[in-house]
Design a protein around this motif. Sequence first.
Motif, mmCIF file in Angstrom:
data_model
loop_
_atom_site.group_PDB
_atom_site.id
_atom_site.type_symbol
_atom_site.label_atom_id
_atom_site.label_comp_id
_atom_site.label_asym_id
_atom_site.label_seq_id
_atom_site.Cartn_x
_atom_site.Cartn_y
_atom_site.Cartn_z
ATOM 1 N N LYS A 98 0.831 -1.204 0.000
ATOM 2 C CA LYS A 98 0.000 0.000 0.000
ATOM 3 C C LYS A 98 0.862 1.250 0.000
ATOM 4 C CE LYS A 98 -1.946 -1.296 3.565
ATOM 5 N NZ LYS A 98 -2.587 -1.461 4.861
ATOM 6 N N GLY A 99 2.110 1.090 0.433
ATOM 7 C CA GLY A 99 3.017 2.230 0.474
ATOM 8 C C GLY A 99 3.675 2.548 -0.858
ATOM 9 N N LEU A 100 3.443 1.654 -1.813
ATOM 10 C CA LEU A 100 4.085 1.834 -3.114
ATOM 11 C C LEU A 100 3.318 2.817 -3.993
ATOM 12 C CD1 LEU A 100 6.457 0.517 -4.857
ATOM 13 C CD2 LEU A 100 4.606 -0.732 -5.973
ATOM 14 N N THR A 101 3.936 3.945 -4.296
ATOM 15 C CA THR A 101 3.308 4.921 -5.184
ATOM 16 C C THR A 101 4.314 5.351 -6.236
ATOM 17 O OG1 THR A 101 3.981 6.936 -4.010
ATOM 18 C CG2 THR A 101 2.003 5.807 -3.215
ATOM 19 N N ALA A 102 3.792 5.780 -7.353
ATOM 20 C CA ALA A 102 4.648 6.217 -8.458
ATOM 21 C C ALA A 102 5.605 7.313 -7.980
ATOM 22 C CB ALA A 102 3.794 6.719 -9.605
ATOM 23 N N ARG A 103 5.084 8.235 -7.218
ATOM 24 C CA ARG A 103 5.925 9.338 -6.748
ATOM 25 C C ARG A 103 7.105 8.855 -5.915
ATOM 26 N NH1 ARG A 103 1.021 11.413 -8.755
ATOM 27 N NH2 ARG A 103 1.120 13.658 -9.127
ATOM 28 N N LYS A 104 6.808 7.956 -4.986
ATOM 29 C CA LYS A 104 7.883 7.480 -4.104
ATOM 30 C C LYS A 104 8.937 6.722 -4.890
ATOM 31 C CE LYS A 104 5.138 6.736 -0.012
ATOM 32 N NZ LYS A 104 4.663 5.622 0.828
ATOM 33 N N VAL A 105 8.496 5.898 -5.827
ATOM 34 C CA VAL A 105 9.447 5.126 -6.625
ATOM 35 C C VAL A 105 10.367 6.089 -7.376
ATOM 36 C CG1 VAL A 105 9.738 3.541 -8.552
ATOM 37 C CG2 VAL A 105 7.927 3.149 -6.892
ATOM 38 N N GLY A 106 9.760 7.074 -8.027
ATOM 39 C CA GLY A 106 10.548 8.055 -8.766
ATOM 40 C C GLY A 106 11.568 8.737 -7.883
ATOM 41 N N GLU A 107 11.105 9.197 -6.762
ATOM 42 C CA GLU A 107 11.987 9.930 -5.849
ATOM 43 C C GLU A 107 13.178 9.069 -5.429
ATOM 44 O OE1 GLU A 107 11.438 12.506 -1.713
ATOM 45 O OE2 GLU A 107 10.291 10.672 -2.049
ATOM 46 N N ARG A 108 12.854 7.831 -5.011
ATOM 47 C CA ARG A 108 13.913 6.975 -4.503
ATOM 48 C C ARG A 108 14.886 6.563 -5.606
ATOM 49 N NH1 ARG A 108 14.132 3.029 0.380
ATOM 50 N NH2 ARG A 108 12.345 4.129 1.225
ATOM 51 N N ALA A 109 14.377 6.423 -6.815
ATOM 52 C CA ALA A 109 15.243 6.035 -7.924
ATOM 53 C C ALA A 109 16.037 7.234 -8.459
ATOM 54 C CB ALA A 109 14.415 5.413 -9.043
ATOM 55 N N GLY A 110 15.689 8.411 -7.999
ATOM 56 C CA GLY A 110 16.403 9.599 -8.430
ATOM 57 C C GLY A 110 15.881 10.168 -9.744
ATOM 58 N N TYR A 111 14.616 9.941 -10.012
ATOM 59 C CA TYR A 111 13.995 10.482 -11.223
ATOM 60 C C TYR A 111 12.647 11.105 -10.878
ATOM 61 C CZ TYR A 111 17.555 8.131 -13.944
ATOM 62 O OH TYR A 111 18.752 7.730 -14.470
ATOM 63 N N SER A 112 12.115 11.750 -11.853
ATOM 64 C CA SER A 112 10.779 12.311 -11.656
ATOM 65 C C SER A 112 9.749 11.186 -11.665
ATOM 66 C CB SER A 112 10.489 13.306 -12.758
ATOM 67 O OG SER A 112 9.118 13.630 -12.778
ATOM 68 N N TYR A 113 8.568 11.505 -11.149
ATOM 69 C CA TYR A 113 7.565 10.442 -11.000
ATOM 70 C C TYR A 113 7.050 9.919 -12.336
ATOM 71 C CZ TYR A 113 4.836 14.748 -11.369
ATOM 72 O OH TYR A 113 4.349 15.958 -11.749
ATOM 73 N N ALA A 114 7.097 10.742 -13.362
ATOM 74 C CA ALA A 114 6.517 10.327 -14.637
ATOM 75 C C ALA A 114 7.475 9.483 -15.473
ATOM 76 C CB ALA A 114 6.059 11.540 -15.423
ATOM 77 N N THR A 115 8.750 9.523 -15.109
ATOM 78 C CA THR A 115 9.747 8.799 -15.891
ATOM 79 C C THR A 115 9.464 7.297 -15.912
ATOM 80 O OG1 THR A 115 11.333 10.470 -15.207
ATOM 81 C CG2 THR A 115 12.209 8.503 -16.253
ATOM 82 N N ILE A 116 8.886 6.817 -14.835
ATOM 83 C CA ILE A 116 8.518 5.409 -14.751
ATOM 84 C C ILE A 116 7.745 4.961 -15.981
ATOM 85 C CG2 ILE A 116 7.164 3.739 -13.441
ATOM 86 C CD1 ILE A 116 7.556 5.748 -11.050
ATOM 87 N N TYR A 117 6.893 5.842 -16.441
ATOM 88 C CA TYR A 117 6.004 5.465 -17.540
ATOM 89 C C TYR A 117 6.728 5.364 -18.881
ATOM 90 C CZ TYR A 117 2.329 5.980 -14.164
ATOM 91 O OH TYR A 117 1.543 5.814 -13.061
ATOM 92 N N ASN A 118 7.977 5.774 -18.904
ATOM 93 C CA ASN A 118 8.793 5.518 -20.091
ATOM 94 C C ASN A 118 9.343 4.096 -20.088
ATOM 95 O OD1 ASN A 118 8.492 8.040 -21.244
ATOM 96 N ND2 ASN A 118 10.181 8.910 -20.063
ATOM 97 N N TYR A 119 9.281 3.433 -18.949
ATOM 98 C CA TYR A 119 9.899 2.117 -18.834
ATOM 99 C C TYR A 119 8.910 1.011 -18.470
ATOM 100 C CZ TYR A 119 14.161 4.750 -19.257
ATOM 101 O OH TYR A 119 15.149 5.562 -19.728
ATOM 102 N N PHE A 120 7.808 1.422 -17.865
ATOM 103 C CA PHE A 120 6.794 0.433 -17.511
ATOM 104 C C PHE A 120 5.417 0.919 -17.945
ATOM 105 C CE2 PHE A 120 10.282 0.099 -14.538
ATOM 106 C CZ PHE A 120 10.566 -1.260 -14.556
ATOM 107 N N GLU A 121 4.638 -0.009 -18.388
ATOM 108 C CA GLU A 121 3.261 0.292 -18.815
ATOM 109 C C GLU A 121 2.534 1.090 -17.743
ATOM 110 O OE1 GLU A 121 -0.114 -0.390 -21.466
ATOM 111 O OE2 GLU A 121 2.061 -0.538 -21.687
ATOM 112 N N ASP A 122 2.576 0.568 -16.540
ATOM 113 C CA ASP A 122 1.952 1.249 -15.406
ATOM 114 C C ASP A 122 2.535 0.690 -14.112
ATOM 115 O OD1 ASP A 122 0.787 -1.221 -15.164
ATOM 116 O OD2 ASP A 122 -1.087 -0.599 -16.081
ATOM 117 N N LEU A 123 1.989 1.101 -13.008
ATOM 118 C CA LEU A 123 2.558 0.684 -11.720
ATOM 119 C C LEU A 123 2.479 -0.822 -11.503
ATOM 120 C CD1 LEU A 123 1.921 2.784 -8.531
ATOM 121 C CD2 LEU A 123 4.032 2.256 -9.709
ATOM 122 N N THR A 124 1.401 -1.441 -11.956
ATOM 123 C CA THR A 124 1.286 -2.877 -11.713
ATOM 124 C C THR A 124 2.323 -3.653 -12.522
ATOM 125 O OG1 THR A 124 -0.401 -3.218 -13.402
ATOM 126 C CG2 THR A 124 -1.182 -2.688 -11.197
#
Lengths: 198, 198
Positions: free
Chosen positions: B29-55
């Motif tokens: 439940k603690g997993l959010t796009a924003r947190k992942v981005g922050e911890r990985a050292g990128y913006s929150y939207a960058t995830i969507y360049n590499y993964f379809e979505d959070l799931t």
Amino acid sequence: MDNKKIQRERMKKYFIDAAKEIIKEEGIKGLTARKVGERAGYSYATIYNYFEDLTALMTYCVFDLLEDCFKYMMAFENEGVDCKEQIIINSCAYFKYFAENPDMFQLIFLEDLGEYPKELIENNTGPSVAHFLRVKLEECVEQDLILKDDIEVLQDLIGSSVHSKLLFYLKRRDHEDLDNILNKIRNEIDFLISKGKN
Amino acid sequence: MDNKKIQRERMKKYFIDAAKEIIKEEGIKGLTARKVGERAGYSYATIYNYFEDLTALMTYCVFDLLEDCFKYMMAFENEGVDCKEQIIINSCAYFKYFAENPDMFQLIFLEDLGEYPKELIENNTGPSVAHFLRVKLEECVEQDLILKDDIEVLQDLIGSSVHSKLLFYLKRRDHEDLDNILNKIRNEIDFLISKGKN
DNA sequence: ATAATAATATTAACATTGTTAATCTAATTA
DNA sequence: TAATTAGATTAACAATGTTAATATTATTAT
């Protein structure tokens, strides 16, 4: 002023019924405070005058919906049938019910509902599925199919067999089809009850 | 340009690792796009360049985390021990692993992840827990503890016993404590394997 | 080496969500 | 009829996943 209580219960029921409808039509993910309010004919925030939060409302739904489940199951009882066969039939019916109503499985077994309100637990005196199974197993003892001492283990193993298959089936963790699984259930119960006495 | 692929994989890994950390520390439940981005050292939207979505990201985590689980389990293998006892020990270890890591259970068995990316399925060649159980059951056949024909049923019943207990324990649908459940597992496996041959 | 282009990252923005606080309305009581 | 209380509503907040528009960086062509 006992009217107060009656009115309050009525109000709660409006929301519970609305929530149940939504769950049935759109699944649990479709349940939102706004939709419940709208369908019940109130504003979205009114819910919070009657329920702690959305999961509390969901909890009330669970206990309500559980009755549907029991009714479905009990329709399969048949006095004429041999007790081992009756257990198999009932277990398969149980499986089918949840296979057809995945959201019920989600609600009853998986959803995080916190602690149940005691009000609800006290009212839940209906005959449970577990109880039905036990009665039938006691019949098996009388017919010398199994040992009295094994009732506990067998009840648990049969329940586990069905629940675990439901889990894997509904969450798509294996890829067996329904008939296959029902056969497995039959086989396993047969195995457990036939080999029980020895 | 194969560098492209390497770089892409590396990027993915940054996000996967970040996600794994968050899951371990704060649960799913603690997993959010924003947190992942922050911890990985990128913006929150960058995830969507590499993964379809959070799931999709979560799915990658599952396969990664599965390895941890296997390692934990295999640490309990012990050549000297009798095979029935080995199955009991291993099943209890399996239970304990998930009892201590409820979020792993949620991820691996409950979370709705859609279909697994084939890329992941192909790489998943490690020895599964199910396979380990089967090997031990075959040992039991050699030692005349069970019948060869019963391997299938027994494997399924033992797995069901453990998984279903995990389900009820972790989702607080019954109120038995850990030791009690472990005893039940022991009893049931003992029952299944002792009574198997007859 | 510089200009054009493509790839990639970021910010801003949107629609939803659960929930709470402030406000309004209807019912009860004095 | 006025005052009070209970109940319902609206407005608002913060958080979320996700997308589109924008800015930046890396690559390629001249």
